[in-house]
Design a protein around this motif. Structure first.
Motif, short mmCIF file in Angstrom:
data_model
loop_
_atom_site.label_atom_id
_atom_site.label_comp_id
_atom_site.label_asym_id
_atom_site.label_seq_id
_atom_site.Cartn_x
_atom_site.Cartn_y
_atom_site.Cartn_z
N ARG A 283 0.86 -1.14 0.03
CA ARG A 283 0.04 0.11 0.07
C ARG A 283 0.86 1.17 -0.04
O ARG A 283 0.65 2.23 -0.73
CB ARG A 283 -0.98 -0.20 1.12
CG ARG A 283 -1.99 -1.02 1.29
CD ARG A 283 -2.54 -1.45 2.58
NE ARG A 283 -3.32 -0.15 2.95
CZ ARG A 283 -4.64 -0.14 2.97
NH1 ARG A 283 -5.34 -0.97 2.13
NH2 ARG A 283 -5.23 0.90 3.09
N SER A 284 1.96 1.31 0.72
CA SER A 284 2.86 2.48 0.93
C SER A 284 3.65 2.59 -0.39
O SER A 284 3.83 3.79 -0.94
CB SER A 284 3.70 2.26 1.75
OG SER A 284 2.95 2.23 3.43
N ARG B 244 -3.76 -2.51 -10.52
CA ARG B 244 -4.84 -3.54 -10.84
C ARG B 244 -4.87 -4.60 -10.02
O ARG B 244 -5.87 -5.24 -9.50
CB ARG B 244 -4.26 -4.26 -12.10
CG ARG B 244 -4.88 -3.28 -13.43
CD ARG B 244 -4.70 -3.98 -14.74
NE ARG B 244 -3.37 -4.30 -14.98
CZ ARG B 244 -2.55 -3.64 -15.70
NH1 ARG B 244 -2.79 -2.38 -16.02
NH2 ARG B 244 -1.03 -3.92 -15.97
N PHE B 245 -3.70 -5.14 -9.46
CA PHE B 245 -3.49 -6.38 -8.45
C PHE B 245 -4.32 -5.76 -6.90
O PHE B 245 -5.31 -6.33 -6.42
CB PHE B 245 -2.23 -6.65 -8.19
CG PHE B 245 -2.06 -7.45 -7.11
CD1 PHE B 245 -2.33 -9.15 -7.19
CD2 PHE B 245 -1.51 -7.29 -5.73
CE1 PHE B 245 -2.13 -9.87 -6.05
CE2 PHE B 245 -1.62 -8.15 -4.53
CZ PHE B 245 -1.54 -9.46 -4.96
N GLY C 108 -11.47 -0.11 -2.61
CA GLY C 108 -11.80 1.03 -1.78
C GLY C 108 -10.47 1.86 -1.70
O GLY C 108 -10.12 2.91 -1.55
N PHE C 109 -9.12 1.06 -1.64
CA PHE C 109 -7.71 1.66 -1.49
C PHE C 109 -7.39 2.01 -2.98
O PHE C 109 -6.86 2.97 -2.95
CB PHE C 109 -6.94 0.61 -0.86
CG PHE C 109 -5.38 0.99 -1.03
CD1 PHE C 109 -5.04 2.06 -0.44
CD2 PHE C 109 -4.72 0.37 -1.86
CE1 PHE C 109 -3.59 2.23 -0.60
CE2 PHE C 109 -3.47 0.39 -2.35
CZ PHE C 109 -2.74 1.63 -1.40
N ALA C 110 -7.65 1.22 -3.89
CA ALA C 110 -6.90 1.28 -5.23
C ALA C 110 -7.47 2.27 -5.95
O ALA C 110 -6.79 3.12 -6.77
CB ALA C 110 -6.80 0.04 -6.03
N ARG D 76 -5.99 9.43 -8.90
CA ARG D 76 -4.92 10.47 -8.81
C ARG D 76 -4.06 10.20 -9.89
O ARG D 76 -3.56 11.30 -10.54
CB ARG D 76 -4.60 10.44 -7.56
CG ARG D 76 -5.45 10.95 -6.45
CD ARG D 76 -5.01 10.62 -5.00
NE ARG D 76 -3.62 11.21 -4.84
CZ ARG D 76 -2.92 10.91 -3.76
NH1 ARG D 76 -3.52 10.02 -2.77
NH2 ARG D 76 -1.77 11.16 -3.62
N LEU D 77 -3.55 9.24 -10.12
CA LEU D 77 -2.48 8.82 -11.19
C LEU D 77 -2.96 9.06 -12.52
O LEU D 77 -2.26 9.83 -13.17
CB LEU D 77 -2.44 7.13 -11.17
CG LEU D 77 -1.07 6.95 -12.06
CD1 LEU D 77 0.25 7.77 -11.96
CD2 LEU D 77 -0.88 5.33 -11.93
N GLU D 78 -4.19 8.89 -12.94
CA GLU D 78 -4.71 9.41 -14.22
C GLU D 78 -4.72 10.79 -14.40
O GLU D 78 -4.50 11.23 -15.44
CB GLU D 78 -6.03 8.64 -14.24
CG GLU D 78 -6.11 7.11 -14.74
CD GLU D 78 -7.43 6.59 -14.74
OE1 GLU D 78 -8.47 7.31 -14.43
OE2 GLU D 78 -7.54 5.31 -15.30
#
Length: 383
Positions: A314-315, A353-354, A361-363, A369-371
């Motif tokens: 996650r980090s 994706r993984f 909820g985390f991903a 934000r990345l997009e």
């Protein structure tokens, strides 16, 4: 099929001057294999015709004793050691892909096998151990190289192919040992090789399944059906859950199901079962995790009521997204020593994706934000 109808096949055989007994034998061979949902292959010449390759090339591959049709390289393991990969040359690669697609793809494997299996995933494998009290994890030493040519031959025989065709198919899916490791010389030496089979095909040592061939993952699961059955039976007698993901073996039980002394005894049992099936336990990768300790299966936490991502992952994902937002794509890629920005973006996309497969909820917020950061730099989002 060898023909749209057995009647037309008989007629064609008669027109070609083939003996009736030979034609009927060919039809019988074809029927057995086709009932097992595999293509009929009567001879190596027939296989060459079906594949659309030169018979002479196939014969040379089957007869090869030096393994020169593969290119070797190594990749780093998480432990820091190196894993050897053997990639077949393009012609052999195409042949192995045909075998994988047309013959091996629909073969049934054991329910406990999760790697290289359609419809199964890392998540499915790890979920079998959610809520475990005790966890026992093992690794098979030199997994692919431990699978001998003879075991591959048995896979094709079980489908219904005749001995010579099964032998030739096995040779096309294995790599010859030029000089086996000392520990394996005894088991891979061909006794009285000068008397064995077709002279053109003779070798001093039997081959092995190379990691890097497209047939190897499927063959490993098929060869391990009996091993998985034995380990599943062992697990059932101790009320354990068992899974195998390639060379990773995992057993789990309830918090009060046994103690450490019993767990240590189980290690000896697993070692013995593996040896019975021609495999060795990796002695440096034995893990016994008691109740109350952190439990990880294939990178996922299983010690509570649901699967969870590890904090480290996650980090790492969050740091990548924050780094791109703050410093830009090129600067972040350089700071993290990626070969190229594209490679970095693909890497992060794969991690997301993984992660989404386990914890959307985390991903999902991080992906958004990345997009947005990629759009700001006129980079087409690919996540």
């Amino acid at each position: 099929m060898i023909g749209a109808s057995p009647h037309t096949y008989r007629q064609a055989g008669q027109a070609a001057g083939r003996a009736s007994a030979l034609v009927e034998a060919a039809l019988n061979q074809a029927t057995v294999v086709e009932q097992n949902r595999a293509p009929a292959i009567l001879t190596l010449m027939h296989l060459a015709f079906r594949m659309g390759v030169a018979h002479k090339y196939l014969r040379a591959l089957v007869a090869d004793a030096k393994g020169e049709h593969y290119r070797d390289f190594t990749i780093a393991k998480r432990s820091g050691a190196r894993r050897r990969i053997a990639v077949p040359e393009p012609g052999l690669m195409a042949i192995q892909r045909w075998i994988a697609r047309e013959i091996l793809n629909t073969r049934p494997i054991h329910d406990s096998a999760y790697a290289y299996a359609a419809g199964k995933s890392i998540r499915d494998c790890a979920e079998r151990h959610v809520g475990a009290g005790w966890l026992l994890k093992f690794d098979i030493h030199d997994f692919f190289e431990s699978i001998p040519e003879k075991s591959v031959y048995r896979v094709f025989r079980a489908i219904g192919y005749q001995p010579l065709v099964s032998f030739e198919l096995a040779r096309l899916c294995t790599r010859p040992w030029v000089l086996p490791p000392i520990a394996r010389i005894e088991t891979r030496l061909v006794r009285n090789s000068y008397k064995r089979g077709i002279e053109f095909y003779r070798r001093s040592y039997t081959g092995y399944v190379p990691q890097g061939a497209p047939t190897s993952p499927m063959l490993s699961n098929l060869v391990c059906v009996r091993l998985d059955a034995a380990l599943s039976g062992f697990a059932a007698t101790h009320n354990l859950a068992y899974t195998r993901y390639s060379d990773d073996l995992t057993f789990s039980g309830g918090a009060g199901s046994f103690d450490r002394a019993k767990a240590v005894g189980m290690v000896d049992d697993v070692r013995r079962i593996l040896a019975t099936h021609g495999f060795r336990l990796h002695e440096q990768k034995i893990s016994i995790v008691p109740p109350g300790a952190r439990k990880v299966v294939l990178g996922l936490l299983v010690d509570r009521g649901r699967l969870r991502l590890q904090r480290e992952l996650r980090s790492r994902i969050a740091d990548h997204v924050r780094g791109i937002e703050t410093f830009g794509i090129a600067s972040h890629a350089k700071a993290r020593t990626f070969v190229s920005p594209t490679g970095m973006i693909n890497h992060i996309a794969g991690l997301l994706r993984f992660a989404r497969h386990i914890d959307a909820g985390f991903a999902d917020p991080l992906r958004e934000r990345l997009e947005a950061a990629l759009v700001r730099e006129n980079w087409t989002p690919s996540v």
